[in-house]
Design an enzyme around this catalytic site. Structure first.
Site, PDB file in Angstrom:
ATOM      1  N   GLY A   1      -1.142 -11.734  56.914  1.00  0.00           N
ATOM      2  CA  GLY A   1      -2.629 -11.535  55.361  1.00  0.00           C
ATOM      3  C   GLY A   1      -4.008 -11.391  56.555  1.00  0.00           C
ATOM      4  O   GLY A   1      -4.734 -12.112  55.834  1.00  0.00           O
TER       5      GLY A   1
ATOM      6  N   GLU B   1       5.331 -18.868  57.433  1.00  0.00           N
ATOM      7  CA  GLU B   1       4.945 -19.968  56.025  1.00  0.00           C
ATOM      8  C   GLU B   1       5.485 -21.025  55.745  1.00  0.00           C
ATOM      9  O   GLU B   1       5.076 -22.433  55.744  1.00  0.00           O
ATOM     10  CB  GLU B   1       3.738 -19.186  55.373  1.00  0.00           C
TER      11      GLU B   1
HETATM   12  P1  13P Z   1       0.678  -9.150  54.335  1.00  0.00           P
HETATM   13  O1  13P Z   1       1.635  -7.764  54.888  1.00  0.00           O
HETATM   14  O2  13P Z   1       0.510  -9.330  53.741  1.00  0.00           O
HETATM   15  O3  13P Z   1       0.332  -9.249  56.705  1.00  0.00           O
HETATM   16  O4  13P Z   1       1.790 -10.266  55.488  1.00  0.00           O
HETATM   17  C1  13P Z   1       4.021 -10.648  55.841  1.00  0.00           C
HETATM   18  C2  13P Z   1       4.212 -11.062  55.624  1.00  0.00           C
HETATM   19  O5  13P Z   1       4.184 -12.208  55.829  1.00  0.00           O
HETATM   20  C3  13P Z   1       5.438 -10.952  55.441  1.00  0.00           C
HETATM   21  O6  13P Z   1       6.577 -11.301  55.511  1.00  0.00           O
END
Ligand code: 13P
Length: 243
Positions: free
Chosen positions: A165, A91
């Site tokens: 996500g 991200e």
């Molecule tokens: P999720 O577990 O919500 O898929 O996110 C993973 C993540 O980006 C952890 O840094």
């Protein structure tokens, strides 16, 4: 043996009232013999000082201090009580255009500040579908992991971008392939390559954690959504303790 780490990345979620989830987690896992790492938003780090868990930042600047409005340095995170910091989360790479070189500089800054850098790498869906996954991993590892790293001050988190996500998880064979590849690259580059903790991240939940932790070279998880509530994170921690 690499240390086992159950890591929660709260991302841009959480205010003071959410710290009660840490109290709940402490009631359940306060004496765990694996590392439990919580990466809350930077605003909550100093408020976590009484927790028995390790605390981490989600990003740091590559400089120690200076004219960088809105940024937080690794030294500031350490001063606030952090012992880890995530670097190169997808991200950050996407939202802020972070390059491998910048991620390496941030990781060096983290290590210099006495933090453990959790360096995140992973391919996009396009890259996986066009058969480039291992090439992407090689490029990111070569560019983001500083030569000065060692297993005591760096952790690698493999997070396929398409699994974050989304509820989509790679097959166990796909996770095994990438983690074995990362291990081989670390062994080729570092004397203590076998000692680095390798975390898997992307839609880890209580229902899939045990099978993921059964995969060779998976030493823990970096968990997003399922780390926000103690009731969701607890079964993941328990699965790692049993693995
Ligand atoms: P999720 O577990 O919500 O898929 O996110 C993973 C993540 O980006 C952890 O840094």
């Amino acid at each position: 043996m690499p240390r086992k780490i159950a890591a929660g990345n709260w991302k841009m979620n959480g205010q003071r009232e959410n710290l009660r989830e840490l109290q709940r987690l402490e009631d359940l896992h306060g004496d765990a013999d694996i590392a439990i790492l919580i990466c809350p938003p930077a605003t909550l780090i100093s408020a976590c000082e009484d927790t028995p868990f390790d605390i981490g930042g989600q990003d740091c600047h590559s400089a120690v201090s200076g004219a960088h409005t809105g940024d937080v340095s690794a030294d500031m995170l350490a001063d606030a009580g952090a012992s880890y910091v995530l670097t190169g989360h997808s991200e950050r790479r996407t939202d802020h255009g972070e390059t491998d070189a910048l991620v390496a500089a941030k990781s060096v800054a983290a290590i210099d500040a006495g933090l453990i850098a959790v360096i995140c790498i992973g391919e996009t869906l396009d890259e996986r579908e066009s058969g480039k996954t291992l090439n992407v991993i090689d490029t990111q590892l070569a560019g983001s992991l500083p030569d000065s790293a060692n297993a005591q001050d760096c952790v690698i988190a493999y997070e396929p971008v398409w699994a974050i996500g989304t509820g989509k998880v790679p097959t166990l064979e796909q996770i095994a392939e990438v983690h074995a590849h990362i291990r081989a690259r670390l062994n080729a580059r570092f004397e203590d390559g076998d000692e680095f903790s390798l975390l898997y991240g992307g839609s880890v939940k209580g229902s899939n954690a045990a099978e993921i932790f059964g995969v060779a070279n998976v030493d823990g998880a970096l968990v997003g959504g399922a780390s926000l509530k103690a009731k969701d994170f607890s079964p993941i921690i328990t699965a790692l303790e049993r693995a």
